[in-house]
Design a protein around this motif. Structure first.
Motif, mmCIF file in Angstrom:
data_model
loop_
_atom_site.group_PDB
_atom_site.id
_atom_site.type_symbol
_atom_site.label_atom_id
_atom_site.label_comp_id
_atom_site.label_asym_id
_atom_site.label_seq_id
_atom_site.Cartn_x
_atom_site.Cartn_y
_atom_site.Cartn_z
ATOM 1 N N PHE A 101 0.819 -1.524 -0.370
ATOM 2 C CA PHE A 101 0.180 -0.003 0.218
ATOM 3 C C PHE A 101 0.301 1.777 0.347
ATOM 4 C CE2 PHE A 101 -3.449 -2.694 1.149
ATOM 5 C CZ PHE A 101 -4.449 -1.569 0.311
ATOM 6 N N LYS A 102 2.402 1.526 0.502
ATOM 7 C CA LYS A 102 3.060 1.981 0.841
ATOM 8 C C LYS A 102 3.777 2.759 -0.076
ATOM 9 C CE LYS A 102 0.525 3.744 4.701
ATOM 10 N NZ LYS A 102 -0.379 5.143 4.691
ATOM 11 N N GLU A 103 4.511 1.404 -0.296
ATOM 12 C CA GLU A 103 5.893 1.210 -0.529
ATOM 13 C C GLU A 103 5.110 0.782 -2.572
ATOM 14 O OE1 GLU A 103 8.905 -0.620 1.073
ATOM 15 O OE2 GLU A 103 8.217 0.420 2.916
ATOM 16 N N GLU A 104 4.555 0.436 -3.489
ATOM 17 C CA GLU A 104 4.858 -0.257 -4.538
ATOM 18 C C GLU A 104 4.182 0.571 -5.508
ATOM 19 O OE1 GLU A 104 3.728 -4.561 -4.785
ATOM 20 O OE2 GLU A 104 5.441 -4.475 -2.548
ATOM 21 N N PHE A 105 4.421 1.349 -6.353
ATOM 22 C CA PHE A 105 3.888 1.780 -7.742
ATOM 23 C C PHE A 105 4.246 1.961 -8.606
ATOM 24 C CE2 PHE A 105 3.969 4.680 -3.918
ATOM 25 C CZ PHE A 105 2.679 5.041 -3.961
ATOM 26 N N PRO A 106 3.932 1.276 -9.429
ATOM 27 C CA PRO A 106 2.116 1.221 -9.539
ATOM 28 C C PRO A 106 1.919 -0.287 -8.617
ATOM 29 C CG PRO A 106 2.645 0.618 -11.672
ATOM 30 C CD PRO A 106 3.744 0.385 -10.845
ATOM 31 N N ARG A 107 0.669 0.523 -8.241
ATOM 32 C CA ARG A 107 0.331 -0.132 -7.005
ATOM 33 C C ARG A 107 -0.657 -2.174 -7.581
ATOM 34 N NH1 ARG A 107 -3.656 1.885 -3.022
ATOM 35 N NH2 ARG A 107 -1.301 2.994 -2.290
ATOM 36 N N ALA A 108 -0.742 -2.699 -7.232
ATOM 37 C CA ALA A 108 -1.850 -3.855 -7.555
ATOM 38 C C ALA A 108 -3.220 -3.495 -7.340
ATOM 39 C CB ALA A 108 -0.910 -5.367 -6.547
ATOM 40 N N LEU A 109 -3.719 -4.281 -8.400
ATOM 41 C CA LEU A 109 -4.906 -4.202 -8.338
ATOM 42 C C LEU A 109 -5.788 -4.863 -7.616
ATOM 43 C CD1 LEU A 109 -5.837 -3.137 -12.059
ATOM 44 C CD2 LEU A 109 -6.024 -1.765 -10.277
ATOM 45 N N PRO A 110 -6.707 -4.596 -6.439
ATOM 46 C CA PRO A 110 -7.424 -6.121 -6.391
ATOM 47 C C PRO A 110 -8.354 -6.273 -7.374
ATOM 48 C CG PRO A 110 -8.584 -4.143 -5.461
ATOM 49 C CD PRO A 110 -6.862 -4.135 -6.329
ATOM 50 N N ARG A 111 -8.111 -7.708 -6.945
ATOM 51 C CA ARG A 111 -8.921 -8.648 -8.362
ATOM 52 C C ARG A 111 -10.415 -8.777 -8.106
ATOM 53 N NH1 ARG A 111 -3.990 -11.291 -11.471
ATOM 54 N NH2 ARG A 111 -3.153 -9.605 -11.351
ATOM 55 N N ILE A 112 -10.956 -8.825 -7.148
ATOM 56 C CA ILE A 112 -11.815 -8.412 -6.388
ATOM 57 C C ILE A 112 -12.918 -7.102 -5.643
ATOM 58 C CG2 ILE A 112 -11.529 -9.829 -4.552
ATOM 59 C CD1 ILE A 112 -13.547 -11.126 -4.253
ATOM 60 N N LEU A 113 -14.390 -6.991 -6.642
ATOM 61 C CA LEU A 113 -14.283 -5.862 -5.967
ATOM 62 C C LEU A 113 -16.155 -5.785 -4.996
ATOM 63 C CD1 LEU A 113 -14.847 -2.972 -6.477
ATOM 64 C CD2 LEU A 113 -16.390 -3.407 -8.325
ATOM 65 N N VAL A 114 -15.875 -5.378 -3.976
ATOM 66 C CA VAL A 114 -16.820 -5.554 -3.206
ATOM 67 C C VAL A 114 -18.395 -4.426 -2.992
ATOM 68 C CG1 VAL A 114 -18.095 -5.660 -0.693
ATOM 69 C CG2 VAL A 114 -16.114 -6.130 -0.909
ATOM 70 N N GLU A 115 -18.960 -4.496 -3.937
ATOM 71 C CA GLU A 115 -20.212 -3.512 -4.328
ATOM 72 C C GLU A 115 -21.443 -3.840 -2.849
ATOM 73 O OE1 GLU A 115 -20.889 -1.964 -6.937
ATOM 74 O OE2 GLU A 115 -19.428 -2.873 -8.378
ATOM 75 N N GLU A 116 -21.665 -2.631 -2.769
ATOM 76 C CA GLU A 116 -22.747 -2.540 -1.973
ATOM 77 C C GLU A 116 -24.033 -1.561 -1.878
ATOM 78 O OE1 GLU A 116 -21.252 -1.405 2.352
ATOM 79 O OE2 GLU A 116 -19.405 -0.292 1.026
ATOM 80 N N GLN A 117 -25.033 -1.344 -1.312
ATOM 81 C CA GLN A 117 -26.697 -0.840 -1.907
ATOM 82 C C GLN A 117 -27.365 -0.827 -0.861
ATOM 83 O OE1 GLN A 117 -28.394 -1.477 -5.315
ATOM 84 N NE2 GLN A 117 -29.814 0.257 -5.091
ATOM 85 N N ASP A 118 -27.561 -0.134 0.082
ATOM 86 C CA ASP A 118 -28.453 -0.385 1.522
ATOM 87 C C ASP A 118 -27.671 -0.853 2.450
ATOM 88 O OD1 ASP A 118 -30.096 1.920 0.276
ATOM 89 O OD2 ASP A 118 -31.758 -0.063 -0.887
ATOM 90 N N TYR A 119 -28.532 -2.399 2.594
ATOM 91 C CA TYR A 119 -28.391 -3.271 3.460
ATOM 92 C C TYR A 119 -27.583 -4.220 2.656
ATOM 93 C CZ TYR A 119 -31.301 -0.554 6.665
ATOM 94 O OH TYR A 119 -31.108 0.702 7.304
ATOM 95 N N LEU A 120 -26.651 -4.724 1.515
ATOM 96 C CA LEU A 120 -26.602 -5.348 0.437
ATOM 97 C C LEU A 120 -25.738 -4.779 -0.044
ATOM 98 C CD1 LEU A 120 -27.737 -8.625 -0.521
ATOM 99 C CD2 LEU A 120 -27.962 -7.277 -2.580
ATOM 100 N N SER A 121 -24.532 -5.920 0.838
ATOM 101 C CA SER A 121 -22.839 -6.391 -0.077
ATOM 102 C C SER A 121 -22.867 -7.394 -0.066
ATOM 103 C CB SER A 121 -22.300 -5.323 0.877
ATOM 104 O OG SER A 121 -22.007 -6.106 2.304
ATOM 105 N N PHE A 122 -21.720 -7.356 -0.920
ATOM 106 C CA PHE A 122 -21.496 -8.600 -1.994
ATOM 107 C C PHE A 122 -20.035 -8.616 -2.554
ATOM 108 C CE2 PHE A 122 -24.675 -7.165 -4.622
ATOM 109 C CZ PHE A 122 -24.145 -7.071 -5.465
#
Length: 157
Positions: free
Chosen positions: A35-56
């Protein structure tokens, strides 16, 4: 083949799956350096989506009839012979983004910080269990084999 499935009823949107994925795909494999020293930073290959009370969490489904495989003009997208996972050979990728346009789940990302290549879930190839699944505190992510993809949309009892 084994795939990652989400139990959205127990996902709390903590995003630890994203953090562990980013660290797994970093050069150092260490959280602070990633997070602090690697540039370009790696991308996470998973994404958390949220809407109201639902997240996945969303990640590549490694589809049986993967449209990204057919759309890739260079053959950078390919199916791993042993695991059946759909992977991207970054050395062959030319950044045309056809895979992104045809992905029905919208889970292939553009890595534009480094070389312009497609970035997607690789099921942490070489690991016994993907790190996002291994580090999910509520066991909202499951790594298992099911008979067909229709079962992926059934709720886990």
């Amino acid at each position: 083949m084994k795939r990652i499935y989400i139990r959205e009823e127990v996902c709390i949107g903590c995003r630890l799956c994203e953090i562990h994925c980013l660290v797994q795909h970093s050069r150092s494999k260490k959280i602070i350096k990633a997070f602090k020293e690697e540039f370009p930073r790696a991308l996470p290959r998973i994404l958390v989506e949220e809407q109201d009370y639902l997240s996945f969490a969303l990640q590549c489904r490694h589809c049986d009839g993967a449209p990204c495989l057919a759309a890739c003009p260079t053959g950078a997208m390919y199916r791993h012979g042993e695991t059946g996972a759909v992977l991207c050979n970054e050395n062959k990728c030319v950044g045309c983004w056809m895979c992104i346009m045809v992905c029905p789940f919208g889970v292939i990302k553009r890595d534009v910080e480094g070389r312009k290549v497609a970035s997607k879930c690789d099921l942490c190839l070489g690991e016994e269990i993907p790190v996002c699944v291994a580090h999910c505190p509520n066991e909202a992510l499951i790594f298992e084999e099911r008979e067909n993809l229709e079962q992926a949309y059934e709720k886990v009892g």
